[in-house]
Design an enzyme around this catalytic site. Sequence first.
Site, PDB file in Angstrom:
ATOM      1  N   THR A  42     -47.238 -41.964   8.119  1.00 47.61           N
ATOM      2  CA  THR A  42     -48.140 -40.954   7.544  1.00 47.61           C
ATOM      3  C   THR A  42     -48.226 -39.717   8.429  1.00 47.61           C
ATOM      4  O   THR A  42     -48.590 -38.647   7.954  1.00 47.61           O
ATOM      5  CB  THR A  42     -49.563 -41.526   7.378  1.00 47.61           C
ATOM      6  OG1 THR A  42     -49.931 -42.134   8.620  1.00 47.61           O
ATOM      7  CG2 THR A  42     -49.628 -42.558   6.268  1.00 47.61           C
ATOM      8  N   GLY A 128     -37.619 -50.989  22.331  1.00 46.02           N
ATOM      9  CA  GLY A 128     -37.092 -51.349  21.023  1.00 46.02           C
ATOM     10  C   GLY A 128     -38.034 -52.188  20.188  1.00 46.02           C
ATOM     11  O   GLY A 128     -37.648 -52.746  19.167  1.00 46.02           O
ATOM     12  N   ALA A 129     -39.303 -52.294  20.606  1.00 46.45           N
ATOM     13  CA  ALA A 129     -40.251 -53.117  19.843  1.00 46.45           C
ATOM     14  C   ALA A 129     -41.143 -52.265  18.956  1.00 46.45           C
ATOM     15  O   ALA A 129     -42.039 -52.776  18.293  1.00 46.45           O
ATOM     16  CB  ALA A 129     -41.101 -53.947  20.802  1.00 46.45           C
ATOM     17  N   GLY A 130     -40.923 -50.959  18.958  1.00 49.55           N
ATOM     18  CA  GLY A 130     -41.774 -50.094  18.144  1.00 49.55           C
ATOM     19  C   GLY A 130     -43.119 -49.857  18.810  1.00 49.55           C
ATOM     20  O   GLY A 130     -44.113 -49.620  18.148  1.00 49.55           O
ATOM     21  N   SER A 134     -40.722 -44.673  24.514  1.00 54.21           N
ATOM     22  CA  SER A 134     -40.201 -43.318  24.720  1.00 54.21           C
ATOM     23  C   SER A 134     -41.333 -42.299  24.844  1.00 54.21           C
ATOM     24  O   SER A 134     -41.311 -41.458  25.746  1.00 54.21           O
ATOM     25  CB  SER A 134     -39.231 -42.933  23.609  1.00 54.21           C
ATOM     26  OG  SER A 134     -39.775 -43.218  22.354  1.00 54.21           O
ATOM     27  N   ASP A 201     -47.378 -41.112  18.399  1.00 56.73           N
ATOM     28  CA  ASP A 201     -47.139 -41.848  19.633  1.00 56.73           C
ATOM     29  C   ASP A 201     -47.711 -41.121  20.855  1.00 56.73           C
ATOM     30  O   ASP A 201     -48.360 -41.723  21.708  1.00 56.73           O
ATOM     31  CB  ASP A 201     -45.627 -42.071  19.838  1.00 56.73           C
ATOM     32  CG  ASP A 201     -44.976 -42.659  18.596  1.00 56.73           C
ATOM     33  OD1 ASP A 201     -45.696 -43.208  17.762  1.00 56.73           O
ATOM     34  OD2 ASP A 201     -43.743 -42.554  18.464  1.00 56.73           O
TER      35      ASP A 201
HETATM   36  C1  GLA Z   1     -42.460 -43.867  15.032  1.00 52.78           C
HETATM   37  C2  GLA Z   1     -42.644 -42.376  15.191  1.00 52.78           C
HETATM   38  C3  GLA Z   1     -44.080 -41.963  14.824  1.00 52.78           C
HETATM   39  C4  GLA Z   1     -44.473 -42.497  13.455  1.00 52.78           C
HETATM   40  C5  GLA Z   1     -44.137 -43.980  13.344  1.00 52.78           C
HETATM   41  C6  GLA Z   1     -44.319 -44.511  11.943  1.00 52.78           C
HETATM   42  O1  GLA Z   1     -43.251 -44.546  15.963  1.00 52.78           O
HETATM   43  O2  GLA Z   1     -42.350 -41.997  16.502  1.00 52.78           O
HETATM   44  O3  GLA Z   1     -44.201 -40.566  14.873  1.00 52.78           O
HETATM   45  O4  GLA Z   1     -43.872 -41.748  12.438  1.00 52.78           O
HETATM   46  O5  GLA Z   1     -42.789 -44.258  13.727  1.00 52.78           O
HETATM   47  O6  GLA Z   1     -45.651 -44.406  11.542  1.00 52.78           O
END
Ligand code: GLA
Length: 406
Positions: A42, A128-130, A134, A201
Amino acid sequence: MINGMQERETLRVKNLFKEKFSYTPTHLVKAPGRLELLGNHTDYNQGLVMSLAVDKYIFIASSPRSDGYVELVSSAFPEREKFSISELKKNPAAPWADYVKGVLAELRKAGVHFGGFDAAIHGTVPMGAGMSSSAALEVATALTMRQLYPYTVTEAGSTVPPKRDEKGELRSLRLDEKLNLARLCQRAENQYVGVQSGILDQVSSLFGKEFHALEIDCQQLSVDHVPMIGDIAIFICNSGVKHSLVGGEYNELRVMCESAAKKIGVKALRAVDSKMLADNKSKLTEREYQCAYHIVGEIQRVIFGARALREDDFAQFGQYMFQSHESSRDFFGNSTKELDLLVEIARQHPAILGARLTGGGFGGATINLIKRDGIEDFSKYMSAEYKRRSDHEMTPLFCQIVDGAS
Ligand code: GLA
């Protein structure tokens, strides 16, 4: 326990610095990773999103140097990266250093003057885990530079730098400075690294607050802190399938959302509600419609989710998390069979309140909100069931909500 752990990791990064550079670092900063709690993709649609800064960090120990060179070492990568501050070029052999170079390039564009430095980087944010290792590295770099070469950035560029007090400390960042730094780090990722990510992030890493979720309005660029206190716990289940946003899938989703907004005649999907979307369906391709449907639903869920959290209704909040995952899986198309399996397994545990993929998707991890008294059993159960049904090893990671970078 948190402090004990942090002290140990702080010591590790200082020791890494001493071992590699043979002297003692003058500065140390840390920036947390984040978990996206609700509101998937979003942010770049100028929407709403909820997140948490968690107790997994990127630490940087540093010292200035006077020859205009930067030398970086990392506990995660064997190669050392050395470059001149006047040559911020990518080195394909050390892509991890791009996040540092990207921030330096953006600081330079903002008119900040700086010299060289030595830095040791160490992290506990799983890569790499989201969980935005970074962004945590970008934010830690920006704060390291502020310690080494004090600066203030406004929207228009750099201005009068902060002074050190009698103890040699800099004052804490003001809210507007944090926002400007978040934007600067986002530009580093968009322009230098080449991922068209939103602001989630970097804002999460800078604005985190212990025991609170962040509710971020990406159009107003405002942040609210919503208490998240109760008999609950947060676990991350890493699917073990690599997640790298440097791949093109993320950017492709962004393009879909933007073309849907354009065809509907609005600047961003934030301006669209369900009725408007239904009325404009015929203008969109099937894929654009599905993406827009997901985003419009996610923004709604954040509004309802924040309300549920404010009422301490974790059971209701958890339902929105499940719905969010289903929408990612069925409409947005950024889930994987492993993430779906993790959510399905979690759903069957008596302590579960909600589970969903977190972050960009295409692999990575799920975030699980559980009742606190189920901690031990949930952890064992998830490992065993995931192993049985996917053949992947996985140990759920317990996460505490913490303050932002410092
Ligand atoms: C990654 C991107 C964020 C966001 C999410 C999904 O983490 O870096 O900016 O878009 O995906 O919500």
